[in-house]
Each structure stands twice: as C-alpha cells, then as structure tokens.
Design a protein around this motif. Sequence first.
Motif, PDB file in Angstrom:
ATOM      1  N   VAL A   8       0.187  44.148  10.338  1.00  0.00           N
ATOM      2  CA  VAL A   8      -1.045  44.079   9.555  1.00  0.00           C
ATOM      3  C   VAL A   8      -1.613  42.653   9.606  1.00  0.00           C
ATOM      4  O   VAL A   8      -2.800  42.429   9.395  1.00  0.00           O
TER       5      VAL A   8
ATOM      6  N   ARG B 215       4.562  51.242   6.275  1.00  0.00           N
ATOM      7  CA  ARG B 215       3.429  50.844   7.113  1.00  0.00           C
ATOM      8  C   ARG B 215       3.835  49.745   8.092  1.00  0.00           C
ATOM      9  O   ARG B 215       3.292  49.625   9.170  1.00  0.00           O
TER      10      ARG B 215
ATOM     11  N   LEU C  85       3.428  40.489   6.789  1.00  0.00           N
ATOM     12  CA  LEU C  85       3.489  41.792   7.443  1.00  0.00           C
ATOM     13  C   LEU C  85       2.991  41.598   8.879  1.00  0.00           C
ATOM     14  O   LEU C  85       1.795  41.390   9.092  1.00  0.00           O
TER      15      LEU C  85
ATOM     16  N   PRO D 113       3.068  48.801  -2.066  1.00  0.00           N
ATOM     17  CA  PRO D 113       1.977  49.204  -1.163  1.00  0.00           C
ATOM     18  C   PRO D 113       2.437  49.440   0.271  1.00  0.00           C
ATOM     19  O   PRO D 113       1.713  50.038   1.059  1.00  0.00           O
ATOM     20  N   LEU D 114       3.634  48.955   0.612  1.00  0.00           N
ATOM     21  CA  LEU D 114       4.092  48.991   2.000  1.00  0.00           C
ATOM     22  C   LEU D 114       4.705  50.344   2.349  1.00  0.00           C
ATOM     23  O   LEU D 114       4.528  50.868   3.446  1.00  0.00           O
TER      24      LEU D 114
ATOM     25  N   GLY E 247      -5.809  50.481  -1.868  1.00  0.00           N
ATOM     26  CA  GLY E 247      -4.553  49.815  -2.172  1.00  0.00           C
ATOM     27  C   GLY E 247      -3.946  49.061  -1.008  1.00  0.00           C
ATOM     28  O   GLY E 247      -2.918  48.432  -1.157  1.00  0.00           O
ATOM     29  N   PHE E 248      -4.566  49.136   0.180  1.00  0.00           N
ATOM     30  CA  PHE E 248      -3.954  48.423   1.309  1.00  0.00           C
ATOM     31  C   PHE E 248      -4.959  47.710   2.211  1.00  0.00           C
ATOM     32  O   PHE E 248      -4.591  46.837   2.967  1.00  0.00           O
TER      33      PHE E 248
ATOM     34  N   GLY F 253       2.000  43.298  -4.105  1.00  0.00           N
ATOM     35  CA  GLY F 253       0.678  43.889  -4.197  1.00  0.00           C
ATOM     36  C   GLY F 253       0.023  43.946  -2.838  1.00  0.00           C
ATOM     37  O   GLY F 253       0.674  43.762  -1.814  1.00  0.00           O
ATOM     38  N   VAL F 254      -1.266  44.188  -2.828  1.00  0.00           N
ATOM     39  CA  VAL F 254      -1.990  44.353  -1.564  1.00  0.00           C
ATOM     40  C   VAL F 254      -1.898  43.045  -0.751  1.00  0.00           C
ATOM     41  O   VAL F 254      -2.062  41.960  -1.302  1.00  0.00           O
ATOM     42  N   PRO F 255      -1.578  43.137   0.551  1.00  0.00           N
ATOM     43  CA  PRO F 255      -1.459  41.908   1.336  1.00  0.00           C
ATOM     44  C   PRO F 255      -2.826  41.281   1.637  1.00  0.00           C
ATOM     45  O   PRO F 255      -3.815  41.989   1.786  1.00  0.00           O
TER      46      PRO F 255
END
Lengths: 263, 310
Positions: A206, A168, A203, A123-124, B212-213, B252-254
Amino acid sequence: MARASATAPSSARPGRHEFLSPEGLRADGRRQAEIRRFICKLETTDGRADGAAFVAQGNTHVAAAVHGPQDPSGSTRKMAHDRAIIVCELAMAPFAMGEWNPRGPSDRMLTEIAAMVEAVFEPLVLTHLYPGSQIVIQLRVAQVDGGLRCACVNAATLALIDAGVAMRDYACACTVGHVQGTLLLDVSAVEDGAGAELSVAYLPKVQRIALTHLSAAIPADELGEMLDLAIGGCKQVYDALDGHVREHMRLVAAGYGGSNAGF
Amino acid sequence: MQRPTHEIVSLSERAFLLGALAEGLRGDGRGVLDMRPVHIRLGPSSGAAEATLGDTRALARVSAELVEPFADRPTEGSFAMSVELSPMASGAFEPGRPSPEAIALSRVVERAIVKSNAIDLEALCVLPAKHVWAVRCDVTVVDHCGNLLDVCALAAAAALRHFRRPYVRVLHSEQGEATSVEVCAADVEEPEHLALRHMPLALSFALIAEDGFSTPLALLDGSEREEAIASGSLSVVLNQQGELCALHKSGGVPVGAEQIRECVQAAQLKFRALAKALDEVLNEAKKSLASSAPPSARTGEAATRQPPSR
C-alpha cells in the motif's frame, strides 16, 4: 609505543559516548542504515493455536500466537455483528528488561502497546469476511533490547499469516534513532536511551504508514529524513518476512508431496 | 461488555458528514485546518487550570510533595501524569480502572513532557538522596466533544506553568551540614514556579477515510461526530523551539509519509496561535499576582524578613 597506538582515538570501536565511529560503524559493528540480525520462524507451536510465529530483531525476542477467527470468548467478550474484532494480549517476562520487573496485566506500557497492535491490524485484516467473530493475537516478550513495538507488530503479522487470516498487506515495522545528531536505523536499547526513537509500521504494498511513535523530542525539520530512513528499514524487514514466508510455504507444499506449487 | 468509545452515528448522518467533507465542508462550518475556539482559565489556586476547545473541557490540577528520591537518581525529582475520563464527560466512559484510551492519553502527554526534558527534574531536588519534589498532574475530562488529547495537553501545560510550589528552607547543623528541610507557608516565603525549559502542546488530526482504508482526509481538531466516523488519528506535539515532542499515530487507516509531513507543517502554523493564547492568559495571571499584596505586607515576623533575593 605500541600500547599508545592501541588506545588512539582512531580505533575502529566507537567509544563509550560515541554511537557512530569516524569510520561509520556503530557499537555492534553495523552501518548507519543497517537493521540488526533478523530471525523469524513460522508455525512454532504444535499446539492448539491457529497460527504461531517467533521474531528476533537483534536481542528483542517476541513470540506470537493467533487464535481465531473464533466465537467471542474470554474476558473481553467484545463483538461486532458485521466484522471480526481483533484482540491483542501482550505479556512480558519479568526478566525481559534486564532487571527483574514483574508486570501485571494492567501495566500501562503493555496496555498501550497491545492497543496499538489491535489498531494496526484492525484495518489491515479483512475483518468483514469473519462477521461476529474474534481474532486473538497473543504476544509474549522474552527479552527487550529496543524496538519492542516493532517486534510485536512483525511477530503479529507472521502469526496472522500462519493462521491463514485474510489480510490486505504485511505490516512491517522498524525504528530509527536520532542519537547525537545522527540518524541510526533499528536502534538498540543503549542507542535509544541516548536519544530519540521513532517507531514506524509500514505497509509495503500500500506504501503507507500505519503507526508512528516517537519516544523523545527531535528537531521537526528532520522528521522527513527520519521517515524515509525508517521506511527503508521497514522494506528490509519486509524482504526478510516475505522471504521466510515463501520459503516456509515451499517446505509445507513439498511435505504434501506437491511440486513447487507456484511459490 | 465494553461500550464503544464514541456515540454511534446513524448511517444517514454518516453519509451527510462524508458528503459535506467531500465538498470541503465540516459539520460545524469550519475549514479543514481550523480549530474550534480555545479558552483557558487559571485558578482559583496555583496549579489549577481549565481548558476548553469548543465544547470539550478538561480540568488539570498540579500538586507536589516531598519524597525520598530513587536510589539510582538521588538528585532528580519526578513527574507523573494521569488522565481520568469521567463518566460525566460521555456515556461511553465508565468509572473504575482507567481504560486503554485513558492510559494512552496520559502516556502520550507524560512522555511528550518528560522525554523532551520540558521539566528540569534536577531543579526539583531539595536535599540530594533525601528530599526531592514529586510533581504530578491530574487531568479530568469533564466534557467529551472530540479531540481529548489536545485539550488534556493544553490543560496540563497551563496548570504546570501556573503552578507554584512552596519555598523550602534547608536547615543546617552547627557543623554546617544540611540536616533537614522546612516547608514554608505561602505567607512566609513566596512560592516558586517550576523550572520549565519549554512546554509542548498537542495538535491532532482526525483521519477520515470513507471505506476505512483509502487515503484519508486529515481534519484538524476533530469534533465528536467527526471522530465517530474517523478511521484513525494523528497527533503532533510541538514546542516553541520547533521540536517535535511526539508524533502519535497508533494504527488506524494508513497514511503516506508525505501526508504526515504536511500535517506536521500545518500543525506548526497552528501551534503559534495556540501558544500565544496560553501565554496571554498566563501573563494576565502574573500581572494580577504582582498587583496583589506582597508577602511582607502580612503580619508577624514575616513582615521583618527580607524578601527572598531570587
């Protein structure tokens, strides 16, 4: 009399089964919330890899190389029409754990960590920018002294940055140990063996967590404190990674004859 | 080459599921933190268990054999776990070498049990440096309708608590030294349960983020459809002592630290109901075992032996 005082319990070095001395120092002289010596290098190969990096967190050393984005090839041959697929291949030197222990490609621990690295970066990385392609992250572990997952994530981040893959955010990882009722940041193998280890990949922009992994049982009500400490460690790692990337880019820009081009 | 782990969901079904979730509704009518019905069945022999969560089903089988211990741990037995994703369970599973998903499942459950010292490995020692029990638990997933980890952990926990290993008698030489061991049949000596300190159970959340994010929605016990549109999962493994035995989020998604804490709290509440369901089934099995004929009622010399004083 002098000999007696030398062996007095108030000595600054923690004893054999004591991981935090009364003065607040650990066996290697660190404080509780201090990470180990963090060394990183970019562009470590002149070879065919698109990006390469090396990370040493204390005595855990991991080298990474990134190939791609490229046509899907190799043994995996995975492909998606609308995005890039990330493949991680992880191998460990037979001497990495101290004892001679050759690990084949189907080793359960290595397979698990490689799958984790893939899932962290899926996803990153802005995979929709590279449809139908594959990005291969090659990780080679030279020696392990705790925090293997984290060093792998950090090395992969740097190698992807060196390869110029659009992402990202950084993924910065650090462990926190729960040893004899105290919390220790970035544990070594000895400290991990005496308690539990929580690996966290964070992250920093984020401000969310991509990966958590707990190696042994901890009291559930201490989780919040451990996560906070781990995030603090990840931020220290981020400062080291980001500082090095900027320094490296400054050198590269200077090599092209450019001035301090905005870095 | 590699087929997707989950069946592919059409765009319209995906939009429907996401739209319903935005209003707090799940495809099968559950609330966000509701589990599907749990069912556990034990037997027929000791150490066999079947667990179902909705339509997801797994079989667990515990076995033990006497082996020579590792040289550096002469008084410790061992425990190993393996999970097989049978092609019968889903079209996405292939026979042959275990897939990374199967390896991850067995590693998470095994680590949660072994590293939290759930099994007393020293109690598995029969004769130091010579004979220890090597216990293994094989889980086979026979129906994959989402949330494999929780079902595998539940089946393994039920099988381990139900399992009884044969009684072993240590034979002594005339000088009083322990020389060899004799494994007693179940009709001669009563088999023994494993020495378990606690038994961890897993509760997993499917993390659903539309793009997805973004910040995801955590759904307890995701079904197969929900997992197919999910961008990751978070598994919380707890035990009766209020310990966290595993916290597994592999990429996966954070998610934010606060959301992880909320998930752990929600899992702690649901854990009690799950543990109670398991205890009830095991107590019933114990009662039916006690009401069946004691070993002394059987024929031969066993009838004259005193029952073991344990």
